[in-house]
Design a protein around this motif. Structure first.
Motif, PDB file in Angstrom:
ATOM      1  N   GLU A   1      41.964  93.647 -18.430  1.00 63.96           N
ATOM      2  CA  GLU A   1      42.070  92.230 -18.785  1.00 63.96           C
ATOM      3  C   GLU A   1      42.145  91.348 -17.545  1.00 63.96           C
ATOM      4  OE1 GLU A   1      45.511  92.180 -21.247  1.00 63.96           O
ATOM      5  OE2 GLU A   1      44.584  93.402 -22.818  1.00 63.96           O
ATOM      6  N   LEU A   2      42.915  91.791 -16.554  1.00 66.88           N
ATOM      7  CA  LEU A   2      43.068  91.008 -15.335  1.00 66.88           C
ATOM      8  C   LEU A   2      41.747  90.917 -14.580  1.00 66.88           C
ATOM      9  CD1 LEU A   2      45.071  89.571 -13.384  1.00 66.88           C
ATOM     10  CD2 LEU A   2      45.313  91.785 -12.226  1.00 66.88           C
ATOM     11  N   ILE A   3      41.061  92.041 -14.419  1.00 70.31           N
ATOM     12  CA  ILE A   3      39.812  92.050 -13.649  1.00 70.31           C
ATOM     13  C   ILE A   3      38.708  91.315 -14.406  1.00 70.31           C
ATOM     14  CG2 ILE A   3      38.011  93.565 -12.715  1.00 70.31           C
ATOM     15  CD1 ILE A   3      40.291  95.514 -11.972  1.00 70.31           C
ATOM     16  N   ASP A   4      38.684  91.442 -15.714  1.00 70.56           N
ATOM     17  CA  ASP A   4      37.711  90.700 -16.513  1.00 70.56           C
ATOM     18  C   ASP A   4      37.904  89.205 -16.325  1.00 70.56           C
ATOM     19  OD1 ASP A   4      35.764  90.074 -18.408  1.00 70.56           O
ATOM     20  OD2 ASP A   4      37.136  90.273 -20.093  1.00 70.56           O
ATOM     21  N   SER A   5      39.134  88.738 -16.427  1.00 68.14           N
ATOM     22  CA  SER A   5      39.428  87.312 -16.254  1.00 68.14           C
ATOM     23  C   SER A   5      39.090  86.850 -14.843  1.00 68.14           C
ATOM     24  CB  SER A   5      40.908  87.056 -16.563  1.00 68.14           C
ATOM     25  OG  SER A   5      41.254  85.718 -16.298  1.00 68.14           O
ATOM     26  N   TRP A   6      39.447  87.668 -13.840  1.00 64.17           N
ATOM     27  CA  TRP A   6      39.144  87.336 -12.442  1.00 64.17           C
ATOM     28  C   TRP A   6      37.639  87.209 -12.233  1.00 64.17           C
ATOM     29  CZ3 TRP A   6      36.627  90.899  -9.087  1.00 64.17           C
ATOM     30  CH2 TRP A   6      36.561  90.499  -7.746  1.00 64.17           C
ATOM     31  N   ALA A   7      36.871  88.151 -12.758  1.00 63.75           N
ATOM     32  CA  ALA A   7      35.434  88.166 -12.525  1.00 63.75           C
ATOM     33  C   ALA A   7      34.738  86.959 -13.138  1.00 63.75           C
ATOM     34  CB  ALA A   7      34.833  89.458 -13.075  1.00 63.75           C
ATOM     35  N   ARG A   8      35.259  86.488 -14.252  1.00 64.90           N
ATOM     36  CA  ARG A   8      34.619  85.354 -14.926  1.00 64.90           C
ATOM     37  C   ARG A   8      34.717  84.076 -14.101  1.00 64.90           C
ATOM     38  NH1 ARG A   8      33.196  86.878 -20.002  1.00 64.90           N
ATOM     39  NH2 ARG A   8      34.228  88.736 -20.839  1.00 64.90           N
ATOM     40  N   GLY A   9      35.617  84.025 -13.144  1.00 68.35           N
ATOM     41  CA  GLY A   9      35.749  82.844 -12.311  1.00 68.35           C
ATOM     42  C   GLY A   9      34.972  82.907 -11.006  1.00 68.35           C
ATOM     43  N   LEU A  10      34.194  83.962 -10.800  1.00 65.47           N
ATOM     44  CA  LEU A  10      33.473  84.140  -9.541  1.00 65.47           C
ATOM     45  C   LEU A  10      32.089  83.490  -9.596  1.00 65.47           C
ATOM     46  CD1 LEU A  10      34.251  87.906  -8.856  1.00 65.47           C
ATOM     47  CD2 LEU A  10      35.458  85.903  -7.946  1.00 65.47           C
ATOM     48  N   ALA A  11      31.618  83.067  -8.437  1.00 66.32           N
ATOM     49  CA  ALA A  11      30.258  82.555  -8.311  1.00 66.32           C
ATOM     50  C   ALA A  11      29.599  83.277  -7.141  1.00 66.32           C
ATOM     51  CB  ALA A  11      30.273  81.053  -8.066  1.00 66.32           C
ATOM     52  N   GLY A  12      28.491  83.966  -7.424  1.00 61.13           N
ATOM     53  CA  GLY A  12      27.793  84.692  -6.366  1.00 61.13           C
ATOM     54  C   GLY A  12      27.960  86.184  -6.492  1.00 61.13           C
ATOM     55  N   PRO A  13      27.331  86.940  -5.610  1.00 62.35           N
ATOM     56  CA  PRO A  13      27.377  88.406  -5.686  1.00 62.35           C
ATOM     57  C   PRO A  13      28.779  88.952  -5.437  1.00 62.35           C
ATOM     58  CG  PRO A  13      26.269  87.690  -3.672  1.00 62.35           C
ATOM     59  CD  PRO A  13      26.481  86.472  -4.507  1.00 62.35           C
ATOM     60  N   VAL A  14      28.998  90.152  -5.971  1.00 65.95           N
ATOM     61  CA  VAL A  14      30.310  90.791  -5.906  1.00 65.95           C
ATOM     62  C   VAL A  14      30.165  92.179  -5.277  1.00 65.95           C
ATOM     63  CG1 VAL A  14      32.266  91.630  -7.279  1.00 65.95           C
ATOM     64  CG2 VAL A  14      31.037  89.559  -7.991  1.00 65.95           C
ATOM     65  N   LEU A  15      31.134  92.552  -4.465  1.00 67.55           N
ATOM     66  CA  LEU A  15      31.220  93.901  -3.926  1.00 67.55           C
ATOM     67  C   LEU A  15      32.420  94.601  -4.546  1.00 67.55           C
ATOM     68  CD1 LEU A  15      30.624  93.339  -0.086  1.00 67.55           C
ATOM     69  CD2 LEU A  15      28.937  93.930  -1.842  1.00 67.55           C
ATOM     70  N   ASP A  16      32.191  95.801  -5.076  1.00 70.17           N
ATOM     71  CA  ASP A  16      33.280  96.670  -5.529  1.00 70.17           C
ATOM     72  C   ASP A  16      33.512  97.654  -4.394  1.00 70.17           C
ATOM     73  OD1 ASP A  16      35.072  98.322  -6.804  1.00 70.17           O
ATOM     74  OD2 ASP A  16      33.655  99.082  -8.290  1.00 70.17           O
ATOM     75  N   VAL A  17      34.461  97.336  -3.539  1.00 74.37           N
ATOM     76  CA  VAL A  17      34.675  98.085  -2.295  1.00 74.37           C
ATOM     77  C   VAL A  17      35.575  99.288  -2.573  1.00 74.37           C
ATOM     78  CG1 VAL A  17      35.600  97.963   0.036  1.00 74.37           C
ATOM     79  CG2 VAL A  17      34.360  96.017  -0.910  1.00 74.37           C
ATOM     80  N   GLY A  18      35.056 100.474  -2.263  1.00 74.36           N
ATOM     81  CA  GLY A  18      35.756 101.696  -2.624  1.00 74.36           C
ATOM     82  C   GLY A  18      35.595 101.963  -4.101  1.00 74.36           C
ATOM     83  N   CYS A  19      34.350 101.906  -4.565  1.00 72.32           N
ATOM     84  CA  CYS A  19      34.063 101.951  -6.003  1.00 72.32           C
ATOM     85  C   CYS A  19      34.322 103.311  -6.623  1.00 72.32           C
ATOM     86  CB  CYS A  19      32.622 101.529  -6.260  1.00 72.32           C
ATOM     87  SG  CYS A  19      31.373 102.691  -5.638  1.00 72.32           S
TER      88      CYS A  19
END
Length: 200
Positions: free
Chosen positions: A34-52
């Protein structure tokens, strides 16, 4: 994750075990999703999942509309991720040298991928995250909490626990503004922390 030969080899040798125990989104905690879903919805631009790792969080972000690339130094994890999530993008790499230009990334998820860095190494990793993020870009960090900064015997290789306030101060010093901090202790698990921040 950090590109340290000892850490990389330790995870590579136990990748199958790690994937079985922790390597799917269904095995993650609902509050984290839930936290990561909410966080991601507020992003603009490409995303890196570091240490995926096995790639489940990368796929989670992709299915929520993020243009995301999963990055990990462990070959076995990248191979598994590419096979299991063919619509997602993965590449070998590490937090010390992120494959992105200055101020080009909208968000970085570092979910338990900084835990093996010693306190003296963490500054450089956070500086590299700050380098690639656009102003206003988001950083989400998952970690183990504790009363003092201290190493412990992680199941794979030595990791560090941090007091939430102390790690938040380090993130602030690296050029971020901390938005939220979270702490939780699940039955049978080490205390968990999460910090959400924006690149200033």
């Amino acid at each position: 994750m950090v590109d340290d030969p000892g850490i990389r080899d330790a995870y590579d040798s136990r990748a199958a075990e790690y994937i079985e125990v922790l390597g799917s989104i269904e095995l993650t905690a609902a509050p984290d999703r839930e936290l990561i879903d909410s966080w991601a919805r507020g992003l603009a631009g490409p995303v890196l999942d570091v240490g995926c790792g096995p790639g489940h969080w990368t796929e989670f972000l992709r299915t929520r509309g993020a243009s995301v690339v999963g990055i990990d130094p462990v070959p076995a994890f990248i191979s598994h991720a590419r096979s299991r999530y063919p619509d997602a993008r993965f590449r070998e790499g590490a937090v010390q040298d992120l494959p992105a230009a200055d101020r080009s990334i909208g968000g970085i998820l570092a979910w338990y991928s900084l835990i093996h860095l010693s306190p003296t190494e963490l500054d450089g990793a956070l500086a590299e995250c700050a380098r690639v993020l656009v102003p206003g870009g988001g950083l989400a960090v998952g970690f183990f909490t504790g009363p003092v900064v201290a190493p412990f015997d992680h199941a794979v290789v030595t990791a560090y626990a941090w007091p939430t306030a102390e790690l938040a101060a380090l993130i602030e010093a690296a050029g971020f503004g901390v938005l939220e901090t979270h702490e939780r202790t699940d039955p049978g698990a080490r205390p968990h922390g999460a910090i959400l921040a924006l690149r200033r």
